[in-house]
Write a protein that holds these residues in place. Structure first.
Motif, PDB file in Angstrom:
ATOM      1  N   VAL A   4     119.669  32.700  -8.438  1.00  0.00           N
ATOM      2  CA  VAL A   4     119.669  33.795  -7.478  1.00  0.00           C
ATOM      3  C   VAL A   4     120.966  33.761  -6.685  1.00  0.00           C
ATOM      4  O   VAL A   4     121.383  32.711  -6.192  1.00  0.00           O
ATOM      5  CB  VAL A   4     118.464  33.684  -6.526  1.00  0.00           C
ATOM      6  CG1 VAL A   4     118.500  34.800  -5.486  1.00  0.00           C
ATOM      7  CG2 VAL A   4     117.153  33.731  -7.311  1.00  0.00           C
ATOM      8  N   ALA A   5     121.620  34.901  -6.585  1.00  0.00           N
ATOM      9  CA  ALA A   5     122.889  34.967  -5.868  1.00  0.00           C
ATOM     10  C   ALA A   5     122.679  34.709  -4.380  1.00  0.00           C
ATOM     11  O   ALA A   5     121.671  35.117  -3.800  1.00  0.00           O
ATOM     12  CB  ALA A   5     123.537  36.337  -6.078  1.00  0.00           C
ATOM     13  N   ARG A   6     123.639  34.034  -3.788  1.00  0.00           N
ATOM     14  CA  ARG A   6     123.585  33.778  -2.356  1.00  0.00           C
ATOM     15  C   ARG A   6     124.443  34.804  -1.630  1.00  0.00           C
ATOM     16  O   ARG A   6     125.518  35.174  -2.113  1.00  0.00           O
ATOM     17  CB  ARG A   6     124.081  32.369  -2.041  1.00  0.00           C
ATOM     18  CG  ARG A   6     123.230  31.268  -2.649  1.00  0.00           C
ATOM     19  CD  ARG A   6     123.766  29.898  -2.255  1.00  0.00           C
ATOM     20  NE  ARG A   6     123.741  29.722  -0.795  1.00  0.00           N
ATOM     21  CZ  ARG A   6     124.217  28.639  -0.191  1.00  0.00           C
ATOM     22  NH1 ARG A   6     124.766  27.658  -0.888  1.00  0.00           N
ATOM     23  NH2 ARG A   6     124.158  28.552   1.129  1.00  0.00           N
ATOM     24  N   PRO A   7     123.996  35.278  -0.468  1.00  0.00           N
ATOM     25  CA  PRO A   7     124.810  36.254   0.269  1.00  0.00           C
ATOM     26  C   PRO A   7     126.094  35.632   0.778  1.00  0.00           C
ATOM     27  O   PRO A   7     126.134  34.452   1.133  1.00  0.00           O
ATOM     28  CB  PRO A   7     123.886  36.667   1.427  1.00  0.00           C
ATOM     29  CG  PRO A   7     122.944  35.524   1.610  1.00  0.00           C
ATOM     30  CD  PRO A   7     122.735  34.945   0.232  1.00  0.00           C
ATOM     31  N   VAL A   8     127.160  36.430   0.802  1.00  0.00           N
ATOM     32  CA  VAL A   8     128.437  35.959   1.327  1.00  0.00           C
ATOM     33  C   VAL A   8     128.479  36.101   2.843  1.00  0.00           C
ATOM     34  O   VAL A   8     129.376  35.573   3.504  1.00  0.00           O
ATOM     35  CB  VAL A   8     129.614  36.726   0.696  1.00  0.00           C
ATOM     36  CG1 VAL A   8     129.679  36.474  -0.802  1.00  0.00           C
ATOM     37  CG2 VAL A   8     129.499  38.232   0.969  1.00  0.00           C
ATOM     38  N   TRP A   9     127.518  36.840   3.388  1.00  0.00           N
ATOM     39  CA  TRP A   9     127.400  37.021   4.827  1.00  0.00           C
ATOM     40  C   TRP A   9     125.967  37.403   5.133  1.00  0.00           C
ATOM     41  O   TRP A   9     125.311  38.085   4.344  1.00  0.00           O
ATOM     42  CB  TRP A   9     128.351  38.126   5.300  1.00  0.00           C
ATOM     43  CG  TRP A   9     128.299  38.425   6.782  1.00  0.00           C
ATOM     44  CD1 TRP A   9     129.047  37.849   7.760  1.00  0.00           C
ATOM     45  CD2 TRP A   9     127.465  39.394   7.438  1.00  0.00           C
ATOM     46  NE1 TRP A   9     128.726  38.397   8.998  1.00  0.00           N
ATOM     47  CE2 TRP A   9     127.757  39.348   8.821  1.00  0.00           C
ATOM     48  CE3 TRP A   9     126.492  40.290   6.995  1.00  0.00           C
ATOM     49  CZ2 TRP A   9     127.119  40.166   9.750  1.00  0.00           C
ATOM     50  CZ3 TRP A   9     125.849  41.107   7.922  1.00  0.00           C
ATOM     51  CH2 TRP A   9     126.169  41.037   9.280  1.00  0.00           C
ATOM     52  N   ALA A  10     125.453  36.957   6.264  1.00  0.00           N
ATOM     53  CA  ALA A  10     124.096  37.303   6.678  1.00  0.00           C
ATOM     54  C   ALA A  10     124.115  37.620   8.162  1.00  0.00           C
ATOM     55  O   ALA A  10     124.813  36.971   8.950  1.00  0.00           O
ATOM     56  CB  ALA A  10     123.127  36.164   6.389  1.00  0.00           C
ATOM     57  N   GLY A  11     123.366  38.642   8.548  1.00  0.00           N
ATOM     58  CA  GLY A  11     123.322  39.041   9.951  1.00  0.00           C
ATOM     59  C   GLY A  11     122.342  40.169  10.137  1.00  0.00           C
ATOM     60  O   GLY A  11     121.485  40.425   9.287  1.00  0.00           O
ATOM     61  N   ASN A  12     122.465  40.870  11.262  1.00  0.00           N
ATOM     62  CA  ASN A  12     121.553  41.963  11.593  1.00  0.00           C
ATOM     63  C   ASN A  12     122.281  43.297  11.576  1.00  0.00           C
ATOM     64  O   ASN A  12     123.311  43.463  12.244  1.00  0.00           O
ATOM     65  CB  ASN A  12     120.931  41.743  12.965  1.00  0.00           C
ATOM     66  CG  ASN A  12     119.977  40.564  12.981  1.00  0.00           C
ATOM     67  OD1 ASN A  12     119.297  40.297  11.990  1.00  0.00           O
ATOM     68  ND2 ASN A  12     119.926  39.844  14.088  1.00  0.00           N
ATOM     69  N   LEU A  13     121.755  44.219  10.781  1.00  0.00           N
ATOM     70  CA  LEU A  13     122.241  45.591  10.755  1.00  0.00           C
ATOM     71  C   LEU A  13     121.436  46.374  11.779  1.00  0.00           C
ATOM     72  O   LEU A  13     120.202  46.391  11.740  1.00  0.00           O
ATOM     73  CB  LEU A  13     122.058  46.189   9.358  1.00  0.00           C
ATOM     74  CG  LEU A  13     122.209  47.709   9.230  1.00  0.00           C
ATOM     75  CD1 LEU A  13     123.626  48.133   9.556  1.00  0.00           C
ATOM     76  CD2 LEU A  13     121.810  48.168   7.833  1.00  0.00           C
ATOM     77  N   SER A  14     122.121  47.024  12.716  1.00  0.00           N
ATOM     78  CA  SER A  14     121.411  47.776  13.747  1.00  0.00           C
ATOM     79  C   SER A  14     121.932  49.194  13.826  1.00  0.00           C
ATOM     80  O   SER A  14     123.135  49.437  13.715  1.00  0.00           O
ATOM     81  CB  SER A  14     121.550  47.084  15.111  1.00  0.00           C
ATOM     82  OG  SER A  14     122.907  46.992  15.499  1.00  0.00           O
ATOM     83  N   PHE A  15     120.999  50.144  13.978  1.00  0.00           N
ATOM     84  CA  PHE A  15     121.352  51.538  14.210  1.00  0.00           C
ATOM     85  C   PHE A  15     120.370  52.059  15.250  1.00  0.00           C
ATOM     86  O   PHE A  15     119.162  52.038  15.056  1.00  0.00           O
ATOM     87  CB  PHE A  15     121.328  52.356  12.917  1.00  0.00           C
ATOM     88  CG  PHE A  15     120.062  52.302  12.139  1.00  0.00           C
ATOM     89  CD1 PHE A  15     119.184  53.383  12.119  1.00  0.00           C
ATOM     90  CD2 PHE A  15     119.723  51.168  11.414  1.00  0.00           C
ATOM     91  CE1 PHE A  15     118.011  53.332  11.382  1.00  0.00           C
ATOM     92  CE2 PHE A  15     118.546  51.114  10.667  1.00  0.00           C
ATOM     93  CZ  PHE A  15     117.681  52.197  10.666  1.00  0.00           C
ATOM     94  N   GLY A  16     120.929  52.486  16.400  1.00  0.00           N
ATOM     95  CA  GLY A  16     120.064  52.812  17.524  1.00  0.00           C
ATOM     96  C   GLY A  16     119.391  51.547  18.010  1.00  0.00           C
ATOM     97  O   GLY A  16     120.030  50.510  18.211  1.00  0.00           O
ATOM     98  N   LEU A  17     118.068  51.607  18.173  1.00  0.00           N
ATOM     99  CA  LEU A  17     117.298  50.446  18.609  1.00  0.00           C
ATOM    100  C   LEU A  17     116.620  49.740  17.442  1.00  0.00           C
ATOM    101  O   LEU A  17     115.826  48.821  17.636  1.00  0.00           O
ATOM    102  CB  LEU A  17     116.237  50.875  19.635  1.00  0.00           C
ATOM    103  CG  LEU A  17     116.785  51.490  20.929  1.00  0.00           C
ATOM    104  CD1 LEU A  17     115.646  51.919  21.845  1.00  0.00           C
ATOM    105  CD2 LEU A  17     117.703  50.505  21.643  1.00  0.00           C
TER     106      LEU A  17
END
Length: 335
Positions: A4-17
């Motif tokens: 399984v591929a590992r993400p090159v970056w991980a975080g939170n995508l936010s739009f509005g609230l």
């Protein structure tokens, strides 16, 4: 089972609230053939090392810091200091707003990534954003930090998933008028030349199918390696065509239209007569039928792909090894 591929970056995508934990995955691979550097006449590898230019001593990575040259001195910056000033601590991907896709000039697009939810429980929020973007035909514009670099990005919905496209900053786009001093502007062309050029574009119009195109240079590099290994020589490429002069432009356009408009079966070249063409097709069919069926089961995927490229099989770049075997076998069995 494939890893399984590992993400090159991980975080939170936010739009509005709304906040969605996501992972960023590399969307493309390079099939470039890589070479090692060797000293001529030997099999000795040439290695790149981090060397102190004053002492000549090799320096460990842990002892290397970044230095900005101000002219009079170096300002030293530690890697952790760059992390500490990163906007959002490098874990936030916040959408500033949404724009029409047509508003983003293609020159701004750089690299593409796939975006996936970090857990099945976030699938509904992910799917909601993907469907809404697809219906609105818009892209979300955001910035985020990855590997000590801040990126401007466009979030798009494509084929049921979210993709992230890094964009160049506005001040990174060069002005062509300043870079190229030979731009003609609106050079005067005759009505006949313009009409003929439009006819040529129409005659050469095709349906976009990326699977129909492949990296022929890498195939030739692989063939060169195989030939040199076997002690053989390979045919050199044809020289580039001579530039078209202004005097020859109309004649070159007319000949190009005639060639592009000729039947595809003749490969763009007129035959001496219909009978000769039919005869050559018949003899070709006989040769195909008399050719023994080749055993493809022992060939590697790379070798199968070479054969598929030579046979000009459509969609070959997306095929698995088994698919290539089936496609090649089916192609060979056709009269």
């Amino acid at each position: 089972m494939a890893a399984v591929a590992r993400p090159v970056w991980a975080g939170n995508l936010s739009f509005g609230l709304v906040s969605l934990p996501v992972g960023l995955y590399t969307a493309t691979d390079s099939h470039t053939i890589h070479f090692h550097q060797l000293q001529r006449g030997t099999s000795d590898r040439i290695r790149n090392r981090r060397v102190n230019e004053r002492t000549g001593d090799e320096v460990e990575l842990d002892n290397i810091v970044k230095g900005y040259d101000t002219g009079d001195e170096y300002v030293l910056v530690e890697p952790k200091e760059l992390d500490e000033i990163a906007p959002g601590r490098s874990r936030s991907l916040e959408i500033t707003g949404f724009v029409d896709l047509a508003e983003v000039d293609p020159i701004f697009f750089d690299k593409t990534y796939y975006l996936g939810p970090r857990g099945k429980e976030y699938g509904k929020v992910y799917s909601l954003l993907e469907q809404a973007l697809a219906k609105a035909d818009k892209a979300g514009i955001a910035t985020f930090v990855m590997r000590q670099h801040e990126y401007l990005v466009a979030l798009k919905a494509e084929n049921g998933l979210l993709t992230l496209h890094t964009l160049h900053w506005a001040d990174e786009i060069r002005d062509p008028k300043q870079e190229i001093d030979t731009l003609p502007g609106k050079a005067k062309a005759s009505d006949k030349e313009l009409t003929m050029a439009e006819q040529l574009i129409g005659a050469m119009s095709i349906t976009w199918d990326p699977g129909e195109f492949h990296d022929t240079f890498q195939e030739k590099v692989a063939a060169l390696i195989d030939a040199k290994k076997a002690g053989e020589t390979v045919e050199k490429a044809e020289p580039a065509a001579d530039p078209t002069g202004v005097v020859d432009l109309m004649e070159a356009l007319r000949a190009s239209v005639e060639r592009a408009s000729s039947p595809k079966a003749t490969g763009g070249k007129a035959t001496a007569s219909g009978k000769a063409s039919a005869s050559s097709k018949a003899s070709a069919k006989k040769r195909i039928r008399s050719t023994p069926k080749e055993d493809l089961s022992g060939l590697s995927k790379a070798d199968l792909y070479k054969k598929a490229a030579a046979a000009n099989l459509p969609g070959r770049s997306q095929m698995s090894r088994d698919d290539l075997v089936k496609a090649l076998s089916s192609s060979a069995s056709r009269p």
